[in-house]
Design an enzyme around this catalytic site. Structure first.
Site, PDB file in Angstrom:
ATOM      1  N   GLU A 116       0.787  -1.451   0.018  1.00 32.64           N
ATOM      2  CA  GLU A 116       0.130  -0.011  -0.130  1.00 32.64           C
ATOM      3  C   GLU A 116       0.849   1.274  -0.044  1.00 32.64           C
ATOM      4  O   GLU A 116       0.489   2.193  -0.808  1.00 32.64           O
ATOM      5  CB  GLU A 116      -0.898  -0.091   1.418  1.00 32.64           C
ATOM      6  N   ASP A 117       1.919   1.338   0.769  1.00 30.32           N
ATOM      7  CA  ASP A 117       2.579   2.623   1.051  1.00 30.32           C
ATOM      8  C   ASP A 117       3.832   2.580   0.331  1.00 30.32           C
ATOM      9  O   ASP A 117       4.901   3.631   0.461  1.00 30.32           O
ATOM     10  CB  ASP A 117       2.813   2.812   2.305  1.00 30.32           C
TER      11      ASP A 117
END
Length: 764
Positions: A116-117
């Site tokens: 996600e990051d």
């Protein structure tokens, strides 16, 4: 006390709406510009290595490799507190290690934010760490909100994805709970608005899940943290009061502990006896629910007795009951009948010194570990190990129910709604006729029991016996009830069922069946309405080619014929407009091919002589929910009728005399279609009548007897407000087959000496 409470409430739609309004972006995600300057800090792996001593050397090496990968991926990212971001996944991994989870779980904890990051992909994780770790990480990864129509949809879809991953592998939710617990512990670095928003989500979703899986330590801490961040002033006030009272009650607690230890020792029982202060949140909820002040809450402390065996649990109970008198109705045996989440213990409340209520919980060491850590206490991940404990079996059953709810839910938000309903913290325990125990949420009905056994049994349910007595399906079940369900293959769910079922599984199954049935009925009705509109414009639906359909669907934006026909039936599209568009498509295509010209010529001449009654929709009363008969006029066969396509309401049948229909016709003239009664109708219809009768004793019973003798079933009865000492008006809704049947009923009523006047009622 109102306003900022975080009490879990499955029916609190406002709280759910607040949760779903937030972005699907990671609530505690990394930033390249932290709120505080980065602190020089060396992130050590020593704490984690110490906690994973239960793993094999090659597994420990893999965990180290996962840490190195995550550390590199998150390089340059910081938490809002200013700490390097890697401190968060490391803390999550340490929590998982303290639960003695396996290597893939701890690796997933370290990697849970890299997709996600950072620039990492699932395929990259598969190649480096294997498919299982990648699958766990993907289950923990939120979806990009840009893929959805709204933030609410994105948030609901993220939860749906997490729940489905959890149903495949419970380790997903264990890592997720560790993630949420650490985030809640470090929430102070965020804004006040975010703290409140996250606290509400935790109280509504994650805390109940922890309770449902038996992770009571996590459950209690999440509750308290949610309370602290959502109601900071109340929390601080109550915390101060407890600290002040703690000193005053310390002597009392020591006295109870000493007396209980001595009594148990004299009885030859080797027991570990400890006092535990109840959480601030549980004290607050007791004050709120029972409208008590803090000084009135006496049972702030609970005492836990841990012994070696089940036999000693019951012996210890007897010893304590001899020491202090038990309070009636305050004993619960969760050993014989464990809670829904597998929790086992004996609970008893005794009258202690100075009348102070004292709660004791008696359990074995193994029960204690399960009570604190739940599913995480002894979840086996060994390949080929098919043996499941009772707790694992219960967890599997609940996870499977999530799959059933998913299969019967229309979208992510509906799925989340059903799951939240199913996250009740309390349960009742009932039995099948063969003695098998079933746990259901408190307030569950006999119909919920039928759906808990199997969705098909619920759909075909027609009756229920509770303890041998035939009772309504809405009957609320109690502990120890024996339930027997009767069903028939031809039975179908009733929309009314949605008003009293309690479980998410039952609600989802009923809605799914009704939607499917209604959609099928709507498609058929839409086809008939479109055919009628085409005939009225001189066309024939049989001559609408696939090419014409394709162009019509492109113009409307519908996904297919079925969707378009359903939209027509539900009033979202006007059939006359669709017919007009088809005519335009045909005219535009006239010069394209010889075949098209032939089809058009046939179209224009095919229905010149169609009789007017053939152009109307035939109403036989068997079209299900797609055709309704509103109470404003109660149309029955023989009445002159017309049909109204209300938006989202299907086809409504009104009489020509109906005032509501006259107003609707003036407002929406394009939404009306011609309808006629079919010749052979095999059902009854509601009709309203007013009967003015003499005001005499027993008159209602005599009128009801007359109606029954005329083969008219009474659906509803009400006394009219307008009455005198000598006469009274009674409004009946009765079921008749036609106007002829109604006339027969009214003739029979006029023969009754109590009747003064009879009129049919148009309007509510």
């Amino acid at each position: 006390m109102r306003g900022d409470t975080v009490a879990p409430n499955p029916d609190a739609q406002g709280i759910l709406a607040a949760i779903l309004e937030q972005s699907s972006r990671h609530l505690f995600g990394p930033t390249s510009q932290p709120a505080h300057p980065p602190k020089p800090q060396v992130v050590s792996l020593a704490g984690l290595i110490e906690k994973i001593s239960h793993l094999k050397p090659d597994e420990i090496a893999l965990v180290k490799k996962a840490f190195q990968y995550a550390d590199s991926a998150h390089l340059g990212q910081y938490r809002q507190s200013g700490e390097p971001y890697i401190t968060h996944p490391l803390a999550v991994a340490e929590l998982c290690a303290s639960w003695r989870l396996d290597a893939p779980s701890i690796m997933a904890a370290l990697l849970h934010d890299v997709i996600e990051d950072t620039g990492s992909t699932r395929q990259e994780l598969v190649e480096i760490f294997g498919g299982k770790v990648a699958e766990l990480v993907e289950g923990l990864t939120k979806l990009d909100k840009l893929e959805f129509q709204s933030q609410a949809e994105a948030q609901a879809e993220s939860f749906r994805k997490m729940f489905m991953a959890m149903a495949r592998d419970v380790r997903v939710i264990l890592v997720k709970l560790a993630d949420r617990l650490h985030n809640m512990r470090t929430l102070d670095a965020t804004t006040l608005a975010k703290r409140k928003r996250v606290a509400l989500e935790t109280a509504e979703i994650y805390s109940p899940i922890a309770h449902r899986l038996g992770l009571n330590l996590v459950y209690r801490e999440l509750q308290d943290l949610s309370f602290r961040h959502s109601s900071p002033f109340r929390y601080a006030t109550l915390d101060k009061a407890i600290k002040k009272a703690r000193g005053n009650r310390k002597e009392m607690v020591s006295k109870i502990l000493d007396a209980a230890r001595m009594t148990l020792s004299k009885s030859g029982l080797e027991a570990d006896l400890r006092g535990r202060e109840k959480t601030l949140y549980s004290i607050y909820m007791k004050m709120r629910q029972k409208h008590l002040s803090f000084s009135q809450v006496l049972d702030v402390y609970a005492f836990r007795v841990t012994v070696k065996s089940i036999d000693e649990c019951y012996r210890a109970l007897g010893v304590l009951h001899a020491l202090y008198k038990p309070m009636p109705g305050k004993f619960k045996d969760y050993i014989a009948i464990p809670k829904l989440n597998g929790y086992q213990s004996l609970h008893t409340t005794l009258v202690g010194p100075f009348g102070m209520p004292v709660e004791f919980q008696i359990r074995t060491q193994d029960m204690h570990r399960v009570a604190e850590e739940g599913v995480a206490a002894h979840w086996a991940y060994k390949d080929g190990d098919d043996h499941l404990t009772e707790m694992q079996t219960r967890a599997h059953q609940w996870l499977q129910s999530l799959v059933d709810i998913q299969d019967n839910s229309g979208d992510s938000q509906e799925f989340l709604e059903h799951v939240k309903i199913d996250l009740f913290p309390d349960a009742v325990y009932v039995f099948t006729p063969k003695g098998q125990i079933r746990a259901l949420p408190r307030g569950a009905t006999a119909l919920d029991f039928a759906y808990a056994v199997h969705s098909d049994l619920g759909n075909e349910c027609v009756g229920a016996k509770v303890n041998g007595v035939q009772l309504p399906l809405r009957t609320e079940l109690k502990n120890g009830d024996i339930i027997e369900i009767s069903s028939t293959p031809n039975s179908q769910p009733n929309p009314v069922w949605l008003t009293f079922v309690k479980t998410g599984k039952a609600r989802a199954a009923i809605r799914h069946h009704l939607k499917t049935r209604r959609y099928s009925e709507a498609i058929q009705l839409g086809e008939r309405l479109l055919s009628q509109a085409l005939r009225q414009q001189g066309g024939d639906a049989a001559l609408v080619t696939d090419d014409i359909w394709e162009k019509l669907l492109h113009w409307t934006g519908s996904k297919g014929r079925e969707e378009l026909c359903a939209d027509i039936a539900m009033g979202h599209r006007v059939p006359a407009v669709m017919a007009k568009r088809i005519e335009m498509i045909i005219r535009e295509s006239k010069g394209h091919s010889e075949q098209m010209r032939l089809d058009t010529a046939e179209w224009e001449t095919s229905s010149d002589d169609v009789p007017e009654h053939k152009q109307a929709i035939m109403i036989d009363g068997n079209a299900g929910e797609s055709v309704s008969f509103p109470a404003c006029c109660h149309a029955i066969p023989g009445d002159n009728i017309l049909g109204y396509l209300g938006k989202g309401e299907g086809l409504q049948i009104h009489t020509h005399e109906c005032r509501q229909a006259q107003r609707l016709h003036h407002r929406d003239p394009d939404h009306w279609v011609d309808v006629i009664w079919a010749e052979d109708i095999q059902r009854s219809f509601d009709v309203a009548i007013r009967v003015d009768v003499k005001n005499a004793k027993g008159v209602l019973a005599r009128i009801a007897g007359t109606l029954t003798s005329a083969d008219a079933n009474i659906a509803h009865v009400a006394m009219d407000d307008r009455f005198s000492e000598s006469a009274v008006g009674i409004r009946f809704v009765i079921q008749v087959e036609s106007r002829y049947h109604l006339a027969k009923v009214m003739r029979r009523l006029r023969q009754n000496q109590d009747v003064l006047k009879i009129t049919r009622v148009f309007g509510k």
